[in-house]
Design an enzyme around this catalytic site. Structure first.
Site, PDB file in Angstrom:
ATOM      1  N   SER A   1       0.825  -1.215   0.000  1.00 24.82           N
ATOM      2  CA  SER A   1       0.000   0.000   0.000  1.00 24.82           C
ATOM      3  C   SER A   1       0.857   1.261   0.000  1.00 24.82           C
ATOM      4  O   SER A   1       0.609   2.184  -0.785  1.00 24.82           O
ATOM      5  CB  SER A   1      -0.943  -0.011   1.204  1.00 24.82           C
TER       6      SER A   1
ATOM      7  N   ALA B   1      10.710   0.178   1.523  1.00 24.86           N
ATOM      8  CA  ALA B   1       9.397   0.073   2.175  1.00 24.86           C
ATOM      9  C   ALA B   1       8.983  -1.368   2.431  1.00 24.86           C
ATOM     10  O   ALA B   1       7.926  -1.611   3.020  1.00 24.86           O
ATOM     11  CB  ALA B   1       8.337   0.771   1.314  1.00 24.86           C
TER      12      ALA B   1
ATOM     13  N   LYS C   1       5.839   1.991  15.790  1.00 28.41           N
ATOM     14  CA  LYS C   1       5.927   0.812  16.657  1.00 28.41           C
ATOM     15  C   LYS C   1       7.374   0.468  17.008  1.00 28.41           C
ATOM     16  O   LYS C   1       7.623  -0.396  17.857  1.00 28.41           O
ATOM     17  CB  LYS C   1       5.238  -0.376  15.976  1.00 28.41           C
TER      18      LYS C   1
ATOM     19  N   LYS D   1      11.992  -3.513  13.533  1.00 27.50           N
ATOM     20  CA  LYS D   1      12.076  -2.246  12.799  1.00 27.50           C
ATOM     21  C   LYS D   1      13.042  -1.288  13.500  1.00 27.50           C
ATOM     22  O   LYS D   1      13.752  -0.527  12.838  1.00 27.50           O
ATOM     23  CB  LYS D   1      10.693  -1.606  12.680  1.00 27.50           C
TER      24      LYS D   1
ATOM     25  N   VAL E   1      -1.488   4.020   8.715  1.00 27.52           N
ATOM     26  CA  VAL E   1      -1.908   4.625   7.456  1.00 27.52           C
ATOM     27  C   VAL E   1      -3.275   4.078   7.077  1.00 27.52           C
ATOM     28  O   VAL E   1      -3.470   2.860   6.995  1.00 27.52           O
ATOM     29  CB  VAL E   1      -0.886   4.341   6.338  1.00 27.52           C
TER      30      VAL E   1
ATOM     31  N   GLY F   1      -6.127   2.665   5.171  1.00 33.83           N
ATOM     32  CA  GLY F   1      -6.265   1.901   3.933  1.00 33.83           C
ATOM     33  C   GLY F   1      -5.097   0.987   3.628  1.00 33.83           C
ATOM     34  O   GLY F   1      -5.126   0.277   2.628  1.00 33.83           O
TER      35      GLY F   1
END
Length: 629
Positions: free
Chosen positions: A308, A379, A425, A437, A465, A467
């Site tokens: 996404s 990403a 997070k 992460k 985010v 959607g």
């Protein structure tokens, strides 16, 4: 055949123009002499007609009056007619002045002729447009319908109210009116600006404010409403949606400007009102010159391109005309779909789909050496918190080791910029996903300690985010479709939210701003209660919370926190020149110790040793405290 028709139409209208030019010149003399032209002046008129014709027709050709399609006559065509007529009048008057002097010629005739020429020539073209739009077109049965003599409309035509009498509303009006395939008849505008009430847009009245939508629906027998306020705030949008829901009318919206690629408002953008519309996020103001400097004519690689965030990032990058964009993705279906979409939307950009996994070091290096990208947007990641709690070794392999493969390859080929997309997070993580992460953030940040490293490594961190694949909203929608209940973990749980286009645009901006070593955080606004979000979605679907659809509290999932943070202890905020972007000073980490720990993590992941993975993550990230649920 088309050329024959074109030539036939051209000669017909060219002949009409000649007639109108002669008629305008003759009528101007009639007006000047009160419709009683002296015999001696008649001779002057006959002598001047060839000059008038040559001067005006040449000007008409020069200003492209015969290149446009008259059925689409617009303001620009009218301006060209005024330019052509004014220029020809000036040339003709100058000719008379120097050749004959003005003796025997009335100067006022030239001014009257100019006005009559503009009126007649533009009137002809507007008449053609009127014919195609309102007589020959599909919108009405015949010309009488246009003048409301007959109220009988074609079957299937819906009466539409446009909410918002601004630029967006006007553009949508024109597109609907000019496209006969769109079965809508716009019957009125609604706007809360009192100065607009009672006025008209293209002959359609601005009848009332949004609060009185029921009156407008009844007066015009409206079937649907379209919200055309892309700059509406959260409160404005909620207010409009509330009135539409109370009126019982079906309604849709034009999305916010931030969602519109290139900012173009078209009917293709019309969709149902979604939760993202209620966020009221402001339009991102980009420093496009900075972005162009490192994107245009460059080779850009995006990992996780089919996701996404990754896919929207690719769309935004293509706006700035890169030389090549490499879509690095391991899932074949989304990669194929994105490849087709980008090639269709941006035909001038070379789009290269690359089916590969960042976990495979050889595949990463082959891609980097083959294309030698100048900028990497990383990403790709596992983002699902409960799933990574169950399979922590998968989070290590992708989020940590996959990132390390990219970092090492970027250094080898001396990539100019490396932008790592992280998450809130990673701040005081309570789960494996957040901890991995954070480890990747540390790895990226510490590359800049190497004086020989020519790549600028930077991180951008933001919250949820709307959607995205990991968003709770798709789950809520599925539960609403099934009649409920909606499962909320805790009545007090809150999260930060932004839209996918906004996040992607700010990622691009941080890439331009970074000098290496920064952790950028995006302004996320006010945290939102998930419970309130669930209730809003139920109302948007036409139901009442706790009446039609229940909300069930199921308790916190593994690794979840009541609230998320964007800054961890020891990180100092440094302001930037962009109002929505802050930069953190961050903390240093011993790179040699980190490298040894990464090797151990790789070994534990290979062995699927869950206990040692968590233990070592706590050593690398001391602020990592697994949530107890």
């Amino acid at each position: 055949m088309k050329n024959i028709v074109f030539r036939k139409n051209f000669f017909i209208f060219f002949s009409i123009d000649i007639f109108l030019v002669i008629l305008s010149f003759y009528v101007s003399y009639m007006i000047r002499f009160d419709f009683n032209i002296p015999p001696q002046v008649i001779l002057s008129i006959r002598q001047m007609i060839p000059v008038i014709l040559i001067g005006k027709i040449i000007s008409f050709f020069y200003f492209d009056l015969y290149r446009g399609m008259w059925r689409y006559t617009s303001l620009s065509d009218l301006i060209n007619i005024i330019k052509a007529s004014s220029t020809s009048t000036f040339i003709i008057f100058s000719y008379v002045l120097f050749r004959h002097s003005v003796y025997g010629f009335s100067k006022s005739v030239f001014l009257i002729d100019l006005c009559l020429t503009v009126l007649s020539i533009s009137g002809l073209r507007l008449g053609v447009r009127f014919y195609y739009e309102h007589i020959k077109g599909d919108r009405y049965n015949n010309a009488y319908d246009f003048f409301n003599i007959s109220k009988k409309k074609k079957i299937g035509i819906k009466n539409l109210l446009i909410i918002g009498a601004g630029d967006c509303g006007e553009k949508i009006f024109r597109e609907i009116r000019n496209n006969s395939r769109l079965k809508y008849d716009i019957v009125g505008f609604l706007d809360d600006d009192p100065d607009k009430k009672g006025k008209k847009i293209h002959g359609v009245p601005i009848v009332n404010d949004v609060a009185n939508i029921k009156f407008a629906i009844k007066k015009f027998n409206a079937h649907e409403a379209l919200i055309a306020i892309p700059s509406a705030s959260s409160n404005q949008m909620r207010n409009v949606v509330k009135h539409c829901e109370e009126s019982g009318i079906e309604f849709k919206t034009i999305p916010g400007i931030g969602e519109l690629i290139n900012g173009n408002v078209t009917v293709k953008a019309i969709r149902n009102v979604d939760y993202r519309d209620l966020l009221g996020r402001e339009v991102v103001k980009l420093d496009e010159e900075m972005i162009v400097d490192y994107i245009k004519n460059q080779v850009i690689l995006v990992t996780g391109a089919g996701g996404s965030i990754g896919s929207e990032l690719c769309r935004q990058i293509c706006r700035f005309n890169p030389k090549i964009i490499i879509l690095y993705e391991r899932a074949e279906s989304p990669l194929y779909e994105l490849d087709i979409e980008l090639k269709h939307t941006f035909p001038t950009v070379k789009v290269v789909p690359y089916l590969a996994d960042i976990q495979d070091k050889i595949e990463v290096e082959k891609a980097f050496y083959a294309f030698k990208p100048t900028t990497i947007f990383h990403a790709a990641a596992y983002k699902h918190v409960p799933m990574m709690e169950r399979y922590p070794w998968k989070a290590i392999k992708t989020n940590v080791l996959g990132s390390l493969n990219l970092i090492e390859a970027a250094k080898k080929i001396e990539v100019d910029r490396f932008v790592f997309v992280s998450t809130d997070k990673a701040v005081r993580p309570a789960n494996v996903m957040g901890a991995t992460k954070r480890v990747a953030e540390i790895m990226v940040q510490n590359q800049n300690c190497d004086s020989e490293c020519k790549t600028k490594f930077m991180t951008v961190r933001f919250g949820n985010v709307i959607g995205s694949c990991g968003s709770v909203i798709p789950l809520f929608k599925k539960q609403i479709e099934k009649g409920g209940p909606l499962t909320v973990t805790h009545p007090e749980v809150t999260r930060y939210f932004m839209t996918i286009p906004e996040a992607s645009q700010l990622i691009l901006q941080t890439g331009a701003m970074g000098n290496g070593g920064e952790i950028f955080i995006l302004e996320m606004g006010t945290p939102i209660k998930i419970d309130n979000m669930a209730r809003d979605l139920i109302r948007l679907s036409g139901f009442e919370p706790d009446v039609d659809i229940k909300i069930k509290y199921v308790g916190m999932r593994p690794g979840e926190k009541l609230y998320e943070e964007l800054i961890t202890e020891g990180e100092g905020i440094v302001p930037t020149n962009h109002e929505k972007i802050m930069v953190l000073k961050g903390t240093e980490y011993c790179i040699n110790s980190l490298n040894g720990d990464i090797d151990k993590l790789a070994l534990f992941a290979q062995e699927q040793d869950e206990e040692n993975i968590r233990s070592l993550l706590q050593k690398i990230v001391p602020e990592y405290h697994p949530a107890i649920n």
